[in-house]
Write a protein that holds these residues in place. Structure first.
Motif, PDB file in Angstrom:
ATOM      1  N   GLU A 138      14.030  -1.082  -9.336  1.00  0.00           N
ATOM      2  CA  GLU A 138      12.819  -1.538  -8.667  1.00  0.00           C
ATOM      3  C   GLU A 138      12.075  -2.455  -9.622  1.00  0.00           C
ATOM      4  O   GLU A 138      12.000  -2.193 -10.829  1.00  0.00           O
ATOM      5  CB  GLU A 138      11.912  -0.364  -8.288  1.00  0.00           C
ATOM      6  CG  GLU A 138      12.397   0.467  -7.112  1.00  0.00           C
ATOM      7  CD  GLU A 138      12.100  -0.187  -5.772  1.00  0.00           C
ATOM      8  OE1 GLU A 138      11.114  -0.953  -5.691  1.00  0.00           O
ATOM      9  OE2 GLU A 138      12.840   0.083  -4.806  1.00  0.00           O
ATOM     10  N   SER A 139      11.538  -3.525  -9.089  1.00  0.00           N
ATOM     11  CA  SER A 139      10.697  -4.448  -9.844  1.00  0.00           C
ATOM     12  C   SER A 139       9.393  -4.596  -9.076  1.00  0.00           C
ATOM     13  O   SER A 139       9.401  -5.001  -7.909  1.00  0.00           O
ATOM     14  CB  SER A 139      11.389  -5.800 -10.015  1.00  0.00           C
ATOM     15  OG  SER A 139      10.583  -6.680 -10.777  1.00  0.00           O
ATOM     16  N   VAL A 140       8.276  -4.238  -9.715  1.00  0.00           N
ATOM     17  CA  VAL A 140       6.996  -4.150  -9.020  1.00  0.00           C
ATOM     18  C   VAL A 140       5.935  -4.937  -9.773  1.00  0.00           C
ATOM     19  O   VAL A 140       5.813  -4.825 -10.996  1.00  0.00           O
ATOM     20  CB  VAL A 140       6.549  -2.674  -8.881  1.00  0.00           C
ATOM     21  CG1 VAL A 140       5.218  -2.590  -8.150  1.00  0.00           C
ATOM     22  CG2 VAL A 140       7.606  -1.857  -8.173  1.00  0.00           C
ATOM     23  N   LYS A 141       5.176  -5.738  -9.029  1.00  0.00           N
ATOM     24  CA  LYS A 141       3.997  -6.406  -9.584  1.00  0.00           C
ATOM     25  C   LYS A 141       2.802  -5.492  -9.377  1.00  0.00           C
ATOM     26  O   LYS A 141       2.522  -5.066  -8.255  1.00  0.00           O
ATOM     27  CB  LYS A 141       3.770  -7.745  -8.897  1.00  0.00           C
ATOM     28  CG  LYS A 141       2.515  -8.465  -9.374  1.00  0.00           C
ATOM     29  CD  LYS A 141       2.285  -9.747  -8.582  1.00  0.00           C
ATOM     30  CE  LYS A 141       0.982 -10.429  -8.993  1.00  0.00           C
ATOM     31  NZ  LYS A 141       0.722 -11.660  -8.195  1.00  0.00           N
ATOM     32  N   VAL A 142       2.108  -5.186 -10.469  1.00  0.00           N
ATOM     33  CA  VAL A 142       0.998  -4.243 -10.415  1.00  0.00           C
ATOM     34  C   VAL A 142      -0.295  -4.974 -10.754  1.00  0.00           C
ATOM     35  O   VAL A 142      -0.419  -5.559 -11.834  1.00  0.00           O
ATOM     36  CB  VAL A 142       1.203  -3.070 -11.399  1.00  0.00           C
ATOM     37  CG1 VAL A 142       0.042  -2.083 -11.297  1.00  0.00           C
ATOM     38  CG2 VAL A 142       2.529  -2.374 -11.133  1.00  0.00           C
ATOM     39  N   THR A 143      -1.216  -4.958  -9.837  1.00  0.00           N
ATOM     40  CA  THR A 143      -2.540  -5.530 -10.084  1.00  0.00           C
ATOM     41  C   THR A 143      -3.570  -4.412 -10.020  1.00  0.00           C
ATOM     42  O   THR A 143      -3.346  -3.387  -9.380  1.00  0.00           O
ATOM     43  CB  THR A 143      -2.884  -6.597  -9.030  1.00  0.00           C
ATOM     44  OG1 THR A 143      -2.818  -6.005  -7.728  1.00  0.00           O
ATOM     45  CG2 THR A 143      -1.911  -7.766  -9.103  1.00  0.00           C
ATOM     46  N   GLY A 144      -4.678  -4.602 -10.693  1.00  0.00           N
ATOM     47  CA  GLY A 144      -5.713  -3.573 -10.663  1.00  0.00           C
ATOM     48  C   GLY A 144      -5.908  -2.858 -11.981  1.00  0.00           C
ATOM     49  O   GLY A 144      -6.671  -1.899 -12.056  1.00  0.00           O
ATOM     50  N   GLY A 145      -5.191  -3.295 -13.014  1.00  0.00           N
ATOM     51  CA  GLY A 145      -5.421  -2.720 -14.333  1.00  0.00           C
ATOM     52  C   GLY A 145      -4.497  -1.572 -14.675  1.00  0.00           C
ATOM     53  O   GLY A 145      -3.527  -1.273 -13.964  1.00  0.00           O
ATOM     54  N   GLU A 146      -4.822  -0.914 -15.786  1.00  0.00           N
ATOM     55  CA  GLU A 146      -3.971   0.143 -16.321  1.00  0.00           C
ATOM     56  C   GLU A 146      -3.905   1.356 -15.394  1.00  0.00           C
ATOM     57  O   GLU A 146      -2.888   2.043 -15.335  1.00  0.00           O
ATOM     58  CB  GLU A 146      -4.484   0.565 -17.697  1.00  0.00           C
ATOM     59  CG  GLU A 146      -4.407  -0.549 -18.737  1.00  0.00           C
ATOM     60  CD  GLU A 146      -5.007  -0.138 -20.080  1.00  0.00           C
ATOM     61  OE1 GLU A 146      -5.547   0.991 -20.142  1.00  0.00           O
ATOM     62  OE2 GLU A 146      -4.929  -0.930 -21.034  1.00  0.00           O
ATOM     63  N   GLU A 147      -5.001   1.625 -14.675  1.00  0.00           N
ATOM     64  CA  GLU A 147      -4.991   2.772 -13.768  1.00  0.00           C
ATOM     65  C   GLU A 147      -3.929   2.606 -12.675  1.00  0.00           C
ATOM     66  O   GLU A 147      -3.189   3.545 -12.354  1.00  0.00           O
ATOM     67  CB  GLU A 147      -6.371   2.958 -13.127  1.00  0.00           C
ATOM     68  CG  GLU A 147      -7.475   3.384 -14.089  1.00  0.00           C
ATOM     69  CD  GLU A 147      -8.024   2.217 -14.893  1.00  0.00           C
ATOM     70  OE1 GLU A 147      -7.612   1.062 -14.607  1.00  0.00           O
ATOM     71  OE2 GLU A 147      -8.835   2.447 -15.804  1.00  0.00           O
ATOM     72  N   GLU A 148      -3.844   1.403 -12.128  1.00  0.00           N
ATOM     73  CA  GLU A 148      -2.833   1.147 -11.108  1.00  0.00           C
ATOM     74  C   GLU A 148      -1.428   1.224 -11.687  1.00  0.00           C
ATOM     75  O   GLU A 148      -0.482   1.658 -11.017  1.00  0.00           O
ATOM     76  CB  GLU A 148      -3.056  -0.226 -10.463  1.00  0.00           C
ATOM     77  CG  GLU A 148      -4.314  -0.319  -9.629  1.00  0.00           C
ATOM     78  CD  GLU A 148      -4.264   0.583  -8.409  1.00  0.00           C
ATOM     79  OE1 GLU A 148      -3.152   0.780  -7.881  1.00  0.00           O
ATOM     80  OE2 GLU A 148      -5.322   1.081  -7.997  1.00  0.00           O
ATOM     81  N   LEU A 149      -1.277   0.805 -12.928  1.00  0.00           N
ATOM     82  CA  LEU A 149       0.031   0.881 -13.589  1.00  0.00           C
ATOM     83  C   LEU A 149       0.462   2.328 -13.742  1.00  0.00           C
ATOM     84  O   LEU A 149       1.632   2.665 -13.523  1.00  0.00           O
ATOM     85  CB  LEU A 149      -0.027   0.188 -14.942  1.00  0.00           C
ATOM     86  CG  LEU A 149       1.273   0.183 -15.768  1.00  0.00           C
ATOM     87  CD1 LEU A 149       2.381  -0.548 -15.015  1.00  0.00           C
ATOM     88  CD2 LEU A 149       1.039  -0.461 -17.134  1.00  0.00           C
ATOM     89  N   LEU A 150      -0.482   3.198 -14.100  1.00  0.00           N
ATOM     90  CA  LEU A 150      -0.157   4.625 -14.249  1.00  0.00           C
ATOM     91  C   LEU A 150       0.249   5.235 -12.906  1.00  0.00           C
ATOM     92  O   LEU A 150       1.077   6.145 -12.868  1.00  0.00           O
ATOM     93  CB  LEU A 150      -1.366   5.378 -14.823  1.00  0.00           C
ATOM     94  CG  LEU A 150      -1.734   5.037 -16.271  1.00  0.00           C
ATOM     95  CD1 LEU A 150      -2.995   5.779 -16.686  1.00  0.00           C
ATOM     96  CD2 LEU A 150      -0.588   5.384 -17.220  1.00  0.00           C
TER      97      LEU A 150
END
Length: 301
Positions: A138-150
């Motif tokens: 899976e390859s995912v673009k994460v926006t919204g900062g570190e919280e969204e990454l977690l």
């Protein structure tokens, strides 16, 4: 001689700590999976990568079917086997396969995360070290900062293992789940065949078509009964005339109503918005000899 013996003891102890801590029954129930260190191409600190790696390992462990071999255990075994070059700078599939062979583990997880402006790019792969191929990624673009990454790491990990479970547990069939066996995350995705609800158009198409078919069949019975009564009348049974007319009239009426209902059902099928998805087609074409017209209906109803 003593140095070599001591080194072999360290290797054996390391492998025992990694692969042999559990009881034989538990080891047979859970598949060992090696979790490699997170890597980055920029924008993420080593401390953050270590934390993400721990989060990924906990997610896999909570799925309930896997025995996690963490990056620290992997380092210990590789260093004991004097394979220091594999500890760092191992990025290609062949190198990963060699690490899997050194650990005696078939399944491996690699992940990397990089930061581009305010967004993160998260990549997680599940590898088959024996066949040197990826069985889930899976390859995912994460926006919204570190919280969204977690939040993204556990979700992405579960999707990857859902894909990989089809290869890791082939006997489970279409209902294989990455976390069956207790202790799994309630949000675990399940790969299975799900029956989609029937649309109103298809539903009424079924009702009218099959009801019409039943009426047409009853009409055929009526015509057969009318013919039998007509034969009796021809043999001299004068009372059979009324019976013949009754059955014949009922037969033609049911045949007409049945044909109308069947045509209505077909029209409802064809007008249904999902008709194209199900491959429903109708063809009206003249017969080759010119004696009539053929109607063909194909599709999955």
């Amino acid at each position: 001689m003593i140095t070599k013996l001591a080194r072999n003891c360290v290797v054996a102890a390391g492998l025992a700590a990694v692969l042999g801590c559990l009881s034989p029954a538990a080891a047979a129930d859970k598949i060992p999976v090696a979790i490699m260190e997170f890597t980055t191409k920029g924008g993420v600190t080593q401390q953050q990568m270590d934390a993400l790696g721990d989060l990924l390992a906990d997610t896999v462990r909570n799925l309930g079917r896997y025995r996690v071999i963490g990056s620290s255990d992997i380092k210990s075994v590789l260093l004991a086997q004097e394979k220091r070059s594999m500890v760092t700078g191992c990025n290609d599939m062949n190198c990963m396969a060699e690490i899997g062979g050194a650990l005696g583990v078939r399944w491996m997880v690699v992940g990397n995360v990089s930061k581009f402006g305010s967004a993160y790019l998260l990549n997680i792969k599940l590898l088959d070290a024996q066949k040197v191929k990826v069985i889930g990624s899976e390859s995912v673009k994460v926006t919204g900062g570190e919280e969204e990454l977690l939040d993204a790491v556990p979700k992405t990990t579960r999707r990857v293992f859902t894909k990989g479970a089809r290869v890791m547990f082939p006997r489970d069939g279409a209902a294989t789940t990455a976390g069956a066996g207790g202790g799994g995350d309630p949000g675990l995705e399940i790969s299975r065949q799900v029956s989609r609800p029937m649309s109103p158009g298809r539903l009424w198409g079924h009702i009218t078509f099959w009801s019409g078919l039943g009426l047409a069949a009853f009409g055929g019975v009526g015509l057969w009964q009318g013919k039998s009564a007509a034969d009796k009348y021809a043999d001299g049974d004068m009372g059979a005339w009324d019976t013949s007319r009754t059955w014949t009239g009922m037969g033609f009426t049911c045949l007409g109503l049945g044909a109308a209902a069947m045509v209505t059902g077909v029209v409802l099928w064809l007008l249904d918005p999902g008709a194209e998805e199900h491959g429903t087609t109708a063809v009206l074409a003249p017969l080759p000899d010119g004696t009539g017209t053929a109607f063909t209906l194909t599709g999955r109803f």
